[in-house]
Write a protein that holds these residues in place. Sequence first.
Motif, PDB file in Angstrom:
ATOM      1  N   THR A  41     -24.863  26.581 -19.100  1.00  0.00           N
ATOM      2  CA  THR A  41     -23.754  27.182 -17.998  1.00  0.00           C
ATOM      3  C   THR A  41     -22.363  26.821 -18.309  1.00  0.00           C
ATOM      4  OG1 THR A  41     -23.931  25.724 -16.475  1.00  0.00           O
ATOM      5  CG2 THR A  41     -25.790  27.286 -16.432  1.00  0.00           C
ATOM      6  N   CYS A  43     -20.883  25.157 -16.401  1.00  0.00           N
ATOM      7  CA  CYS A  43     -21.140  23.576 -15.930  1.00  0.00           C
ATOM      8  C   CYS A  43     -21.893  22.498 -16.762  1.00  0.00           C
ATOM      9  CB  CYS A  43     -21.644  23.657 -14.245  1.00  0.00           C
ATOM     10  SG  CYS A  43     -20.526  24.296 -13.198  1.00  0.00           S
ATOM     11  N   ASN A  93     -23.238  14.209 -15.981  1.00  0.00           N
ATOM     12  CA  ASN A  93     -22.901  15.656 -15.610  1.00  0.00           C
ATOM     13  C   ASN A  93     -23.241  16.616 -16.670  1.00  0.00           C
ATOM     14  OD1 ASN A  93     -20.221  14.360 -15.948  1.00  0.00           O
ATOM     15  ND2 ASN A  93     -20.030  16.492 -16.315  1.00  0.00           N
ATOM     16  N   GLY A  94     -24.054  17.921 -16.504  1.00  0.00           N
ATOM     17  CA  GLY A  94     -23.757  18.765 -17.585  1.00  0.00           C
ATOM     18  C   GLY A  94     -24.556  18.418 -18.823  1.00  0.00           C
ATOM     19  N   ALA A 102     -16.517  16.945 -17.918  1.00  0.00           N
ATOM     20  CA  ALA A 102     -16.300  16.976 -16.561  1.00  0.00           C
ATOM     21  C   ALA A 102     -14.782  17.709 -16.429  1.00  0.00           C
ATOM     22  CB  ALA A 102     -16.490  15.914 -15.780  1.00  0.00           C
ATOM     23  N   LYS A 107     -12.416  21.804 -12.515  1.00  0.00           N
ATOM     24  CA  LYS A 107     -13.680  22.035 -12.715  1.00  0.00           C
ATOM     25  C   LYS A 107     -14.708  21.364 -11.916  1.00  0.00           C
ATOM     26  CE  LYS A 107     -17.092  21.870 -16.660  1.00  0.00           C
ATOM     27  NZ  LYS A 107     -17.215  21.637 -18.258  1.00  0.00           N
ATOM     28  N   CYS A 111     -18.001  22.698 -10.064  1.00  0.00           N
ATOM     29  CA  CYS A 111     -19.192  22.471 -10.693  1.00  0.00           C
ATOM     30  C   CYS A 111     -19.861  21.616  -9.583  1.00  0.00           C
ATOM     31  CB  CYS A 111     -19.213  21.938 -12.013  1.00  0.00           C
ATOM     32  SG  CYS A 111     -18.760  22.816 -13.191  1.00  0.00           S
ATOM     33  N   THR A 112     -19.149  21.264  -8.382  1.00  0.00           N
ATOM     34  CA  THR A 112     -20.268  20.817  -7.217  1.00  0.00           C
ATOM     35  C   THR A 112     -20.085  21.673  -6.233  1.00  0.00           C
ATOM     36  OG1 THR A 112     -18.075  19.764  -6.667  1.00  0.00           O
ATOM     37  CG2 THR A 112     -19.550  18.324  -7.865  1.00  0.00           C
ATOM     38  N   ALA A 116     -22.988  27.417  -7.439  1.00  0.00           N
ATOM     39  CA  ALA A 116     -22.305  27.327  -8.825  1.00  0.00           C
ATOM     40  C   ALA A 116     -23.590  27.307  -9.898  1.00  0.00           C
ATOM     41  CB  ALA A 116     -21.197  26.340  -9.478  1.00  0.00           C
ATOM     42  N   ASN A 119     -24.762  23.746 -11.216  1.00  0.00           N
ATOM     43  CA  ASN A 119     -24.191  22.791 -10.034  1.00  0.00           C
ATOM     44  C   ASN A 119     -24.874  21.492 -10.485  1.00  0.00           C
ATOM     45  OD1 ASN A 119     -23.775  21.370  -7.867  1.00  0.00           O
ATOM     46  ND2 ASN A 119     -25.055  22.286  -6.416  1.00  0.00           N
ATOM     47  N   TRP A 120     -23.818  20.434 -10.393  1.00  0.00           N
ATOM     48  CA  TRP A 120     -24.247  19.254 -11.039  1.00  0.00           C
ATOM     49  C   TRP A 120     -25.050  18.344 -10.087  1.00  0.00           C
ATOM     50  CZ3 TRP A 120     -18.485  17.808 -12.021  1.00  0.00           C
ATOM     51  CH2 TRP A 120     -17.959  18.492 -13.517  1.00  0.00           C
TER      52      TRP A 120
END
Length: 270
Positions: A41, A43, A93-94, A102, A107, A111-112, A116, A119-120
């Motif tokens: 994604t 994210c 993350n990701g 990040a 962003k 992404c939080t 999303a 989503n992280w």
Amino acid sequence: MAAHHHLAFSFVLLSVAGVLAVPSPGHIYVSSPPPPPPPATACGDYPPALNATGPNVLLIGDSISMPVPPSPGGYGDSSRKILEAKGVTVWHNGGWWTGGQASNTVKGLACTNASADGNWLNVTGTYDVIHFNFGLHDLVAEGPGEGREHVPIPQYGTNLADIYRRLLPHAKHVIWATTTPCPSIKTSMGRTEGNVTLYNAEALRVLQDAARAASTDLIVDDLHAAVDGYCGVNYTSCDLQRPANVHFEPKGVLFLGQHVADSILKVLGI
């Protein structure tokens, strides 16, 4: 009867300007590993399920922490190895490839966001520790390319505090890491040590207020002070960091990886 030894080798057909060539016996061709798949994604990759048998840690950060690229990557993989040796499960993350960027606080907000894709924070359960940083992408000079990631200091502070408030319900402990120094010479995208200092000061101010409002203590991993303590205040060059660059040499990656791991282990009581 004398033994006969035969050299076995594979023929590899190489196309050079349309001509097929056969390598000589004994020549070994080592192919490059295939590139990692693109992130799932915008994210990055989806976070895995938490480990039910031990502590879980989420690292959030840009190329200073993400393992790849630029070479040699960031401190994330170094921290992961130290922590996993202590029974701690670590996720970036990701993901651990290119999805792990990040970037800036814009962003980070995207992404939080609970809705999303990628989503992280989309896991069942609670992390034991979330260790996070934003800064080097926000403080770039405004302009084309990466300069579009610039976020002015007041908005940076607002964004960072919002991200922090989102992280708090998803972890037993949230650690904010200060942005690492920029050499006191011209570097990429107009980054300066003066701006690093200003953005760190704003981050500390807004996060202290947010922590106070949430009736918790702000936990700080002062990576900036750690690097300055080794390299000297307002250094122009240091063997931890790439010349005229905000990224780190292998020695610096290990230095930061150990520092981050130690900070997390201290909070975990391990």
